[in-house]
Enzyme design. Structure first.
Site, mmCIF file in Angstrom:
data_model
loop_
_atom_site.group_PDB
_atom_site.id
_atom_site.type_symbol
_atom_site.label_atom_id
_atom_site.label_comp_id
_atom_site.label_asym_id
_atom_site.label_seq_id
_atom_site.Cartn_x
_atom_site.Cartn_y
_atom_site.Cartn_z
ATOM 1 N N TYR A 143 0.846 -1.189 0.000
ATOM 2 C CA TYR A 143 0.000 0.000 0.000
ATOM 3 C C TYR A 143 0.880 1.237 0.000
ATOM 4 O O TYR A 143 1.771 1.372 0.840
ATOM 5 C CB TYR A 143 -0.920 0.013 1.227
ATOM 6 C CG TYR A 143 -1.855 1.207 1.257
ATOM 7 C CD1 TYR A 143 -2.844 1.371 0.278
ATOM 8 C CD2 TYR A 143 -1.754 2.180 2.251
ATOM 9 C CE1 TYR A 143 -3.702 2.462 0.293
ATOM 10 C CE2 TYR A 143 -2.614 3.276 2.276
ATOM 11 C CZ TYR A 143 -3.585 3.409 1.288
ATOM 12 O OH TYR A 143 -4.430 4.492 1.306
ATOM 13 N N ASP A 238 9.164 2.724 0.636
ATOM 14 C CA ASP A 238 8.035 3.386 1.293
ATOM 15 C C ASP A 238 8.084 2.982 2.766
ATOM 16 O O ASP A 238 7.627 1.903 3.150
ATOM 17 C CB ASP A 238 6.724 2.971 0.635
ATOM 18 C CG ASP A 238 5.527 3.674 1.276
ATOM 19 O OD1 ASP A 238 5.723 4.380 2.288
ATOM 20 O OD2 ASP A 238 4.402 3.495 0.771
ATOM 21 N N LYS A 266 3.310 8.764 9.292
ATOM 22 C CA LYS A 266 2.953 8.162 10.582
ATOM 23 C C LYS A 266 3.821 8.642 11.757
ATOM 24 O O LYS A 266 3.566 9.721 12.272
ATOM 25 C CB LYS A 266 2.879 6.644 10.437
ATOM 26 C CG LYS A 266 1.771 6.287 9.413
ATOM 27 C CD LYS A 266 1.398 4.846 9.286
ATOM 28 C CE LYS A 266 0.156 4.728 8.417
ATOM 29 N NZ LYS A 266 0.314 4.020 7.155
HETATM 30 C C1 LIG Z 1 -0.209 4.512 5.760
HETATM 31 C C2 LIG Z 1 0.646 4.283 4.590
HETATM 32 C C3 LIG Z 1 0.645 5.154 3.483
HETATM 33 C C4 LIG Z 1 -0.348 6.276 3.344
HETATM 34 O O1 LIG Z 1 -0.211 7.243 4.322
HETATM 35 P P1 LIG Z 1 -1.459 8.233 4.593
HETATM 36 O O2 LIG Z 1 -0.907 9.193 5.598
HETATM 37 O O3 LIG Z 1 -2.549 7.355 5.123
HETATM 38 O O4 LIG Z 1 -1.810 8.868 3.321
HETATM 39 C C5 LIG Z 1 1.558 4.949 2.477
HETATM 40 N N1 LIG Z 1 2.430 3.925 2.536
HETATM 41 C C6 LIG Z 1 2.459 3.060 3.573
HETATM 42 C C7 LIG Z 1 3.472 1.980 3.594
HETATM 43 C C8 LIG Z 1 1.560 3.209 4.625
HETATM 44 O O5 LIG Z 1 1.561 2.318 5.620
#
Ligand SMILES: *Cc1c(COP(=O)(O)O)cnc(C)c1O
Length: 427
Positions: A143, A238, A266
């Protein structure tokens, strides 16, 4: 406004699609309805009816110090009196950038944004600009936020709701996103052999956290590094979830593989909306206004967000709680698996840093394809039973779990006792 929980949930669904502002919060994959939170403190959430939950969601990983940590609260209190946003440079932005550059090995320069989605979306634009190529490779179940390019085989939220893909994403955009299963080196080599010269970048969660918790197998990240280098593609880690969780310097530090670009989110916001992307000076100076790759944001580098992020990262730098976090996650995951197996239930679990996960299956899970084959009905029953007894696990079989510095041995033991009762009572 006292509607009661039933009334509140009914009204929420009338006012907001599905009653929520982000799909996985709706509890659709586990059935039932979500609880409404009144407040959080340390490892606990308290709902509007005064029920206490041990929280392993922790705002989806953001709260590595738990809820309402004194240092974060104090930093926010101090800042809020001075104003909430200026639209001009502030010292807090320089401080947060400095911390990120210090802590994350491959980052020389950063751009602060407001979410993980923005970070990955902008990093992809940069990768396409510098390589002058349009294709991007990701892994199924990975994701990377909800922008068009990444909403293809993208794990938890989407998988949970069984949207194979989203309506509204142009076919022509989705066609530029190539998808492979995680941990499959042979397919990776084959793809690069045939199409390597067209791939701008590879986006990977170096530890997958949005398909449940899935670790990279020995050599997988190294092979990604070698192939992208050989073919002139950028490797983008990511680390929105894994940053400051898998290790102090993220997965790149833990696994010793240096990406070209890193996306963060996060934890770096301490519970406020922040994201960031960074990399070498040479790449980052392509971003406007230093370069011509456009990226902007009215609230980017917001003073409240940087105050909370700085406070949380400062605590991590000064107190180095990573070894304790790691053993808490490990004890929890292995404890749950042992209890489930003792009750005759198939279970397999893993942990890394302050992230942990369990799957209802007998065999190790190495990809999203394997995660989907695990017993989700058992997960749902387990989730419900634990929630009734005051333990809040993420409401989907395809999410990683987290611990915070407030998840002491006693909290882990209390959790395992709940699991023991749940298993012995049967569900
Ligand atoms: C949570 C997440 C995102 C998206 O972040 P948002 O602040 O929800 O837009 C992107 N990449 C990873 C790996 C994530 O866990």
């Amino acid at each position: 406004m006292d509607l009661g929980v039933e009334g509140m949930w009914k009204r929420a669904q009338e006012l907001m699609p599905g009653g929520v502002n982000s799909p996985v919060r709706s509890f659709r994959s586990v059935g039932g309805k979500p609880f409404f939170v009144d407040r959080g403190q340390g490892p606990f959430l308290f709902d509007t009816e005064g029920r206490r939950y041990i929280d392993y969601v922790l705002s989806w990983g953001a709260l590595i110090l738990g809820h309402a940590h004194a240092s974060v609260v104090e930093a926010l209190n101090r800042q809020v009196r001075l104003g909430t946003s200026y639209g001009t440079p502030t010292p807090g932005e320089v401080e947060l950038a400095e911390r990120l550059v210090r802590m994350v090995p491959s980052v020389d320069m950063v751009r602060l944004v407001n979410s993980g989605t923005e970070a990955t979306m902008s990093a992809l634009r940069l990768a396409r600009a510098v390589t002058n190529r349009e294709y991007v490779l990701k892994f199924s179940g990975g994701y990377h936020g909800h922008s068009d390019s990444f909403l293809v085989s993208s794990g938890s939220g989407v998988a949970t709701l069984s949207l194979p893909d989203s309506p509204g994403v142009p076919k022509s955009t989705a066609a530029l996103t190539l998808v492979l299963p995680f941990n499959n080196i042979d397919l990776l080599r084959e793809l690069f052999k045939n199409n390597g010269s067209q791939i701008s970048s590879v986006f990977v969660e170096p530890v997958m956290g949005n398909s449940g918790l899935i670790l990279p197998e020995e050599g997988f990240l190294d092979e990604l590094r070698a192939l992208t280098t050989e073919h002139g593609s950028l490797l983008v880690f990511d680390e929105v979830m894994t940053g400051f969780r898998v290790a102090r310097g993220g997965a790149e530090e833990r696994f010793g593989v240096k990406p070209d670009l890193v996306t963060l989110g996060k934890v770096i916001g301490g519970g406020l909306p922040v994201g960031a992307f960074g990399g070498s000076r040479e790449l980052m100076e392509k971003i406007a206004p230093a370069g011509d790759v456009y990226q902007a944001g009215t609230l980017s580098g917001n003073p409240l967000a940087t105050a909370a992020g700085n406070a949380q990262l400062a605590y991590l730098q000064e107190n180095d709680p990573f070894a304790d976090l790691e053993s808490a996650a490990k004890n929890l995951s292995s404890g749950i698996v042992e209890i489930l197996k003792g009750g005759g239930i198939s279970a397999w679990g893993t942990s890394v840093g302050s992230m942990w996960g369990i799957f209802f299956t007998d065999s190790p899970v190495r990809s999203f394809e394997e995660a989907k084959a695990t017993d989700q009905e058992n997960f749902t029953k387990f989730h419900k039973a634990c929630l009734r007894k005051g333990v809040f696990f993420a409401p989907s079989a395809f999410e990683a779990g987290f611990v915070s510095t407030e998840h002491t041995e006693e909290i882990i033991d209390e959790t395992l006792e709940v699991v023991r009762v749940v298993v012995s009572e049967g569900w």
